[in-house]
Design a protein around this motif. Structure first.
Motif, mmCIF file in Angstrom:
data_model
loop_
_atom_site.group_PDB
_atom_site.id
_atom_site.type_symbol
_atom_site.label_atom_id
_atom_site.label_comp_id
_atom_site.label_asym_id
_atom_site.label_seq_id
_atom_site.Cartn_x
_atom_site.Cartn_y
_atom_site.Cartn_z
ATOM 1 N N LEU A 35 69.156 -73.945 32.428
ATOM 2 C CA LEU A 35 67.958 -73.396 33.063
ATOM 3 C C LEU A 35 67.769 -73.977 34.460
ATOM 4 N N ASP A 36 68.063 -75.270 34.618
ATOM 5 C CA ASP A 36 67.943 -75.907 35.925
ATOM 6 C C ASP A 36 68.949 -75.305 36.900
ATOM 7 N N CYS A 37 70.163 -75.065 36.415
ATOM 8 C CA CYS A 37 71.201 -74.453 37.251
ATOM 9 C C CYS A 37 70.794 -73.042 37.672
ATOM 10 N N ALA A 38 70.279 -72.260 36.721
ATOM 11 C CA ALA A 38 69.856 -70.888 37.030
ATOM 12 C C ALA A 38 68.697 -70.890 38.022
ATOM 13 N N ALA A 39 67.734 -71.799 37.816
ATOM 14 C CA ALA A 39 66.568 -71.865 38.699
ATOM 15 C C ALA A 39 66.969 -72.258 40.120
ATOM 16 N N LYS A 40 67.830 -73.259 40.253
ATOM 17 C CA LYS A 40 68.263 -73.706 41.581
ATOM 18 C C LYS A 40 69.107 -72.634 42.266
ATOM 19 N N THR A 41 69.911 -71.915 41.483
ATOM 20 C CA THR A 41 70.730 -70.841 42.053
ATOM 21 C C THR A 41 69.849 -69.708 42.557
ATOM 22 N N LEU A 42 68.842 -69.317 41.783
ATOM 23 C CA LEU A 42 67.918 -68.263 42.201
ATOM 24 C C LEU A 42 67.136 -68.677 43.439
ATOM 25 N N LYS A 43 66.749 -69.953 43.493
ATOM 26 C CA LYS A 43 65.972 -70.449 44.619
ATOM 27 C C LYS A 43 66.794 -70.489 45.903
ATOM 28 N N SER A 44 68.045 -70.892 45.792
ATOM 29 C CA SER A 44 68.883 -71.056 46.985
ATOM 30 C C SER A 44 69.556 -69.758 47.431
ATOM 31 N N GLY A 45 69.918 -68.898 46.483
ATOM 32 C CA GLY A 45 70.670 -67.701 46.853
ATOM 33 C C GLY A 45 70.122 -66.392 46.360
ATOM 34 N N GLY A 46 69.044 -66.426 45.569
ATOM 35 C CA GLY A 46 68.488 -65.180 45.055
ATOM 36 C C GLY A 46 69.263 -64.687 43.850
ATOM 37 N N PRO A 47 68.782 -63.597 43.209
ATOM 38 C CA PRO A 47 69.426 -63.096 41.985
ATOM 39 C C PRO A 47 70.864 -62.637 42.178
ATOM 40 N N PHE A 48 71.196 -62.141 43.382
ATOM 41 C CA PHE A 48 72.555 -61.658 43.603
ATOM 42 C C PHE A 48 73.571 -62.788 43.618
ATOM 43 N N LYS A 49 73.111 -64.031 43.810
ATOM 44 C CA LYS A 49 74.013 -65.181 43.755
ATOM 45 C C LYS A 49 74.645 -65.297 42.378
ATOM 46 N N LEU A 50 73.894 -64.902 41.340
ATOM 47 C CA LEU A 50 74.406 -64.947 39.973
ATOM 48 C C LEU A 50 75.492 -63.909 39.738
ATOM 49 N N TYR A 51 75.600 -62.938 40.652
ATOM 50 C CA TYR A 51 76.635 -61.918 40.545
ATOM 51 C C TYR A 51 77.761 -62.142 41.546
ATOM 52 N N THR A 52 77.914 -63.396 41.974
ATOM 53 C CA THR A 52 79.020 -63.758 42.863
ATOM 54 C C THR A 52 80.349 -63.412 42.198
ATOM 55 N N GLY A 53 81.182 -62.681 42.918
ATOM 56 C CA GLY A 53 82.484 -62.298 42.376
ATOM 57 C C GLY A 53 82.449 -61.170 41.368
ATOM 58 N N PHE A 54 81.361 -60.357 41.385
ATOM 59 C CA PHE A 54 81.249 -59.295 40.380
ATOM 60 C C PHE A 54 82.398 -58.290 40.424
ATOM 61 N N PRO A 55 82.830 -57.809 41.615
ATOM 62 C CA PRO A 55 83.943 -56.841 41.613
ATOM 63 C C PRO A 55 85.187 -57.377 40.916
ATOM 64 N N VAL A 56 85.571 -58.622 41.255
ATOM 65 C CA VAL A 56 86.756 -59.209 40.624
ATOM 66 C C VAL A 56 86.496 -59.473 39.144
ATOM 67 N N TYR A 57 85.289 -59.931 38.834
ATOM 68 C CA TYR A 57 84.938 -60.202 37.434
ATOM 69 C C TYR A 57 84.996 -58.919 36.618
ATOM 70 N N CYS A 58 84.473 -57.845 37.168
ATOM 71 C CA CYS A 58 84.493 -56.552 36.477
ATOM 72 C C CYS A 58 85.919 -56.050 36.317
ATOM 73 N N VAL A 59 86.724 -56.226 37.383
ATOM 74 C CA VAL A 59 88.125 -55.818 37.328
ATOM 75 C C VAL A 59 88.876 -56.631 36.280
ATOM 76 N N ARG A 60 88.465 -57.886 36.116
ATOM 77 C CA ARG A 60 89.112 -58.725 35.109
ATOM 78 C C ARG A 60 88.641 -58.379 33.706
ATOM 79 N N ILE A 61 87.322 -58.210 33.528
ATOM 80 C CA ILE A 61 86.766 -57.955 32.203
ATOM 81 C C ILE A 61 87.173 -56.574 31.681
ATOM 82 N N ALA A 62 87.040 -55.545 32.525
ATOM 83 C CA ALA A 62 87.307 -54.179 32.067
ATOM 84 C C ALA A 62 88.742 -53.992 31.574
ATOM 85 N N PRO A 63 89.762 -54.413 32.344
ATOM 86 C CA PRO A 63 91.124 -54.265 31.816
ATOM 87 C C PRO A 63 91.367 -55.093 30.554
ATOM 88 N N HIS A 64 90.751 -56.274 30.488
ATOM 89 C CA HIS A 64 90.942 -57.105 29.295
ATOM 90 C C HIS A 64 90.349 -56.404 28.071
#
Length: 298
Positions: free
Chosen positions: A249-278
């Motif tokens: 929770l502390d990590c999520a809160a600090k991440t939201l505070k410093s980078g906003g909600p989109f920070k939690l989606y860092t690397g989404f295109p590559v992550y999606c490309v990795r998850i979908a084929p798997h």
């Protein structure tokens, strides 16, 4: 004679979902490992997919893309074996309780959530070893753990940090797995019904189409939790022995505070490309394994 041959097979229906799930997950991991490696490096702040790939090839060679493969295979042998096997058992029990009728979406989602939690609890030690092995090359030389393989990593973690350290970050791992499996399994079943019943797709097209949809929703539901999990598992204490985060929770809160909600989606295109084929390959391999078993009457 026929009855005597069928008797030993009684145990197989229970074991089969676990064996098939683990085998299909391990086969998919062998193909996806390089993309997974790039995804972890992006989350650790080493640049874009192109930059990470270029730097890895230049500085570490082709073998760097398969660093941590042993941990990845061990993770699938534990996590995917447990989650897919548990999901099939849970859904079968739920169908029996529902008088043999198809399950509604919310019940499938609940089965997916539960199976994800079970699988993540079993696979958390291997997941921790995988993250550490993949992140090791990004650390200063003095801080590198230099694990040689997954079993060496597990041995070192137990020796240096204690047995309970194997479940370090297990909380976010379990939550992420619950989100991923809910998105993956529920959307897959719904997509199969849509592609097969509404669009009239054949078996192969249905599996590929439903797997693609399943992979997208699995990625969208799980990436924020995956990001937090990665940050927790790879964090190092500072000179005073303090860690940057006290928990998920502390990590999520600090991440939201410093980078906003989109920070939690860092690397989404590559992550999606990795998850979908798997996800796609897991379903395809599972489909082929089941066909092979049927051809041999298993």
């Amino acid at each position: 004679m026929g009855e005597e041959k069928k008797a030993p097979i009684g145990v197989w229906p229970t074991v089969k979902p676990f064996v098939n799930g683990g085998a299909s997950g391990m086969l998919a991991t062998c193909v996806i490992q390089p993309i997974d490696m790039v995804k972890v490096r992006i989350q650790l702040g080493q640049g874009s997919a192109a930059q990470v790939t270029k730097n890895m090839l230049k500085e570490e060679g082709l073998g760097a893309f398969y660093k941590g493969l042993s941990a990845g295979l061990l993770r699938q042998a534990t996590y995917t074996t447990a989650r897919l096997g548990s999901f099939r058992i849970l859904t079968n029990k739920a169908i029996e309780a529902n008088d043999g009728k198809p399950l509604p979406l919310y019940q499938k989602a609940l089965c997916g959530l539960t199976a994800g939690a079970i699988g993540a609890t079993v696979g958390s030690p291997a997941d921790l070893a995988l993250i550490r092995m993949q992140a090791d090359a990004t650390l200063p030389a003095a801080q590198r753990r230099n694990y040689t393989n997954a079993f060496h990593a597990l041995y070192r973690i137990v020796t240096d940090e204690g047995v309970l350290a194997l479940w370090k970050g297990a909380g976010p791992t379990v939550v992420r797995a619950m989100a991923l499996n809910m998105g993956m399994l529920a959307s897959y079943d719904q997509s199969v019904e849509f592609f097969k019943d509404n669009l009239g797709f054949g078996e192969a097209a249905t599996v590929i189409g439903a797997s693609s949809v399943s992979g997208f929703f699995a990625a969208a539901c799980s990436l924020p939790f995956d990001y937090v999990k990665t940050q927790i598992q790879k964090m190092q204490p500072d000179a005073e022995g303090k860690y940057p985060y006290t928990g998920s929770l502390d990590c999520a809160a600090k991440t939201l505070k410093s980078g906003g909600p989109f920070k939690l989606y860092t690397g989404f295109p590559v992550y999606c490309v990795r998850i979908a084929p798997h996800v796609m390959m897991t379903w395809i391999f599972l489909n082929q394994i089941q066909k092979l078993e049927k051809s041999y009457g298993l």
